[in-house]
Design a protein around this motif. Structure first.
Motif, PDB file in Angstrom:
ATOM      1  N   GLU A   1       5.224  -4.126  -2.375  1.00  0.00           N
ATOM      2  CA  GLU A   1       6.286  -3.626  -3.237  1.00  0.00           C
ATOM      3  C   GLU A   1       7.603  -4.376  -3.059  1.00  0.00           C
ATOM      4  O   GLU A   1       8.584  -4.044  -3.720  1.00  0.00           O
ATOM      5  CB  GLU A   1       6.519  -2.140  -2.939  1.00  0.00           C
ATOM      6  CG  GLU A   1       5.271  -1.275  -3.072  1.00  0.00           C
ATOM      7  CD  GLU A   1       5.464   0.109  -2.477  1.00  0.00           C
ATOM      8  OE1 GLU A   1       6.598   0.436  -2.059  1.00  0.00           O
ATOM      9  OE2 GLU A   1       4.481   0.859  -2.418  1.00  0.00           O
TER      10      GLU A   1
ATOM     11  N   PHE B   1      16.000  -1.946   3.250  1.00  0.00           N
ATOM     12  CA  PHE B   1      14.945  -0.963   3.009  1.00  0.00           C
ATOM     13  C   PHE B   1      15.219   0.306   3.810  1.00  0.00           C
ATOM     14  O   PHE B   1      15.570   0.233   5.000  1.00  0.00           O
ATOM     15  CB  PHE B   1      13.578  -1.534   3.416  1.00  0.00           C
ATOM     16  CG  PHE B   1      13.156  -2.724   2.592  1.00  0.00           C
ATOM     17  CD1 PHE B   1      12.499  -2.547   1.390  1.00  0.00           C
ATOM     18  CD2 PHE B   1      13.453  -4.015   3.016  1.00  0.00           C
ATOM     19  CE1 PHE B   1      12.119  -3.644   0.622  1.00  0.00           C
ATOM     20  CE2 PHE B   1      13.070  -5.111   2.257  1.00  0.00           C
ATOM     21  CZ  PHE B   1      12.410  -4.925   1.049  1.00  0.00           C
TER      22      PHE B   1
ATOM     23  N   ASP C   1      -2.418  -0.536   6.208  1.00  0.00           N
ATOM     24  CA  ASP C   1      -1.137  -0.389   5.516  1.00  0.00           C
ATOM     25  C   ASP C   1      -0.435  -1.733   5.299  1.00  0.00           C
ATOM     26  O   ASP C   1       0.382  -1.870   4.385  1.00  0.00           O
ATOM     27  CB  ASP C   1      -0.203   0.527   6.314  1.00  0.00           C
ATOM     28  CG  ASP C   1      -0.712   1.965   6.391  1.00  0.00           C
ATOM     29  OD1 ASP C   1      -1.450   2.376   5.478  1.00  0.00           O
ATOM     30  OD2 ASP C   1      -0.373   2.659   7.369  1.00  0.00           O
TER      31      ASP C   1
ATOM     32  N   LYS D   1      -0.669   2.904   2.811  1.00  0.00           N
ATOM     33  CA  LYS D   1       0.734   2.740   2.371  1.00  0.00           C
ATOM     34  C   LYS D   1       1.034   1.245   2.343  1.00  0.00           C
ATOM     35  O   LYS D   1       1.632   0.715   3.271  1.00  0.00           O
ATOM     36  CB  LYS D   1       1.688   3.439   3.331  1.00  0.00           C
ATOM     37  CG  LYS D   1       1.443   4.914   3.542  1.00  0.00           C
ATOM     38  CD  LYS D   1       2.487   5.507   4.480  1.00  0.00           C
ATOM     39  CE  LYS D   1       2.395   4.913   5.866  1.00  0.00           C
ATOM     40  NZ  LYS D   1       3.399   5.481   6.803  1.00  0.00           N
ATOM     41  N   ARG D   2       0.636   0.571   1.310  1.00  0.00           N
ATOM     42  CA  ARG D   2       0.759  -0.887   1.281  1.00  0.00           C
ATOM     43  C   ARG D   2       2.130  -1.303   0.763  1.00  0.00           C
ATOM     44  O   ARG D   2       2.269  -1.892  -0.302  1.00  0.00           O
ATOM     45  CB  ARG D   2      -0.379  -1.471   0.447  1.00  0.00           C
ATOM     46  CG  ARG D   2      -1.742  -1.254   1.114  1.00  0.00           C
ATOM     47  CD  ARG D   2      -2.851  -1.832   0.306  1.00  0.00           C
ATOM     48  NE  ARG D   2      -4.111  -1.778   1.028  1.00  0.00           N
ATOM     49  CZ  ARG D   2      -5.265  -1.362   0.513  1.00  0.00           C
ATOM     50  NH1 ARG D   2      -5.310  -0.958  -0.749  1.00  0.00           N
ATOM     51  NH2 ARG D   2      -6.361  -1.361   1.235  1.00  0.00           N
ATOM     52  N   GLN D   3       3.151  -1.014   1.563  1.00  0.00           N
ATOM     53  CA  GLN D   3       4.525  -1.230   1.124  1.00  0.00           C
ATOM     54  C   GLN D   3       4.901  -2.704   1.006  1.00  0.00           C
ATOM     55  O   GLN D   3       5.818  -3.050   0.254  1.00  0.00           O
ATOM     56  CB  GLN D   3       5.482  -0.523   2.093  1.00  0.00           C
ATOM     57  CG  GLN D   3       5.334   0.981   2.089  1.00  0.00           C
ATOM     58  CD  GLN D   3       6.128   1.632   3.215  1.00  0.00           C
ATOM     59  OE1 GLN D   3       6.807   0.965   3.988  1.00  0.00           O
ATOM     60  NE2 GLN D   3       6.025   2.945   3.314  1.00  0.00           N
TER      61      GLN D   3
ATOM     62  N   LYS E   1      10.462   3.331   4.608  1.00  0.00           N
ATOM     63  CA  LYS E   1       9.615   2.155   4.349  1.00  0.00           C
ATOM     64  C   LYS E   1       9.156   1.620   5.714  1.00  0.00           C
ATOM     65  O   LYS E   1       9.476   0.504   6.129  1.00  0.00           O
ATOM     66  CB  LYS E   1      10.387   1.095   3.569  1.00  0.00           C
ATOM     67  CG  LYS E   1      10.784   1.524   2.162  1.00  0.00           C
ATOM     68  CD  LYS E   1       9.568   1.710   1.263  1.00  0.00           C
ATOM     69  CE  LYS E   1       9.966   2.014  -0.163  1.00  0.00           C
ATOM     70  NZ  LYS E   1       8.783   2.201  -1.064  1.00  0.00           N
TER      71      LYS E   1
END
Length: 269
Positions: free
Chosen positions: A15, A162, A125, A10-12, A166
């Motif tokens: 983003e 966020f 992540d 989950k490489r938030q 997240k």
């Protein structure tokens, strides 16, 4: 902090909004012991060596920040070889990094940040895109300026925009708080952007070094052979005043000050 075992990442942090202004010049910092630095200077390269975290040969840097925790760093010693030596490196011609992370991955997997990290967010992540541009964007997004980044001070309210799902972003902000100047014992590794390369890095990429004065000169004696090696590689240097029966950790603030002075003088800030 645990590594993932075959599940998707989950490489938030990839983003987050792209900031309007991103640092145009990045310099990399590698901190090691004087004894190891001597081998680097004489071999002509910073060697890529086995990494237990990623099971590959890697050479590690932080962007700008000379953060470190050395083995037995809080223990007094009269052996100069155990004290910090800093290499400031230009990333020109080094190619694409193997990875870029928003903190020290070695510290993460050994549990240094576990009190702040979300236990359900895994190491992978947090990975940023493996480019220097991504490192610069992260610094601009999270800190607003290189000066704030060097101090370890995140933008106020960074995670408020966020939602709670997240979780990678919220966990990063919690971890990075360990490096803030307001923390009673700041650990600069907690938000130092880490860049790793697969290949050896030539000494020719080193622009500047910080080392103990007594390794260069003591009284009327000068370490001419070592000085000649640095000079031949076009490495500038500055010194800190080492004293026996201090600890390696005692010099963190002085080394950070000397590094920032170089960054300002060289136009990197």
């Amino acid at each position: 902090m645990k590594k993932r075992n075959g599940t998707s990442n989950k490489r938030q942090l990839r983003e987050v909004p792209v900031p309007e202004t991103v640092p145009s010049t990045l310099l990399l910092v590698h901190v090691t012991a004087v004894g190891a630095a001597r081998e680097i200077v004489y071999s002509g390269k910073l060697e890529s060596r086995p990494c237990k975290v990623f099971s590959k040969n890697l050479v590690y840097f932080f962007v700008f920040r000379p953060a470190y925790r050395m083995k037995d760093g809080e223990v007094k010693s009269d052996q100069i070889n155990r004290f910090p030596f800093v290499f400031v490196v230009s990333p020109d011609d080094l190619g694409v990094p193997f990875h870029v992370y928003p903190f020290d991955t070695g510290g993460a997997v050994t549990g240094v940040f576990d009190d702040r990290a979300d236990e359900y967010v895994f190491l992978e992540d947090y990975e940023l895109e493996p480019t220097l541009m991504a490192a610069g964007r992260h610094i601009a997004w999270a800190f607003g300026s290189v000066d704030a980044y060097l101090k370890g001070d995140l933008k106020p309210g960074l995670s408020q925009h966020f939602p709670q799902w997240k979780d990678v972003i919220h966990s990063f902000v919690n971890i990075a708080g360990l490096a803030a100047s307001s923390h009673n014992q700041p650990d600069q590794r907690a938000s130092a952007v880490e860049v790793a390369y697969r290949d050896h890095v030539p000494l020719g990429n080193v622009r500047f070094a910080i080392l103990p004065k007594q390794y260069i000169e003591e009284g009327t004696a000068r370490n001419t052979e070592f000085i000649d090696k640095l000079t031949a590689a076009n490495v500038e240097w500055a010194i800190y005043d080492w004293q026996p029966n201090m600890t390696p950790d005692d010099y963190r603030d002085e080394i950070s000050r000397v590094a920032q002075e170089y960054f300002e003088k060289s136009g990197a800030l």
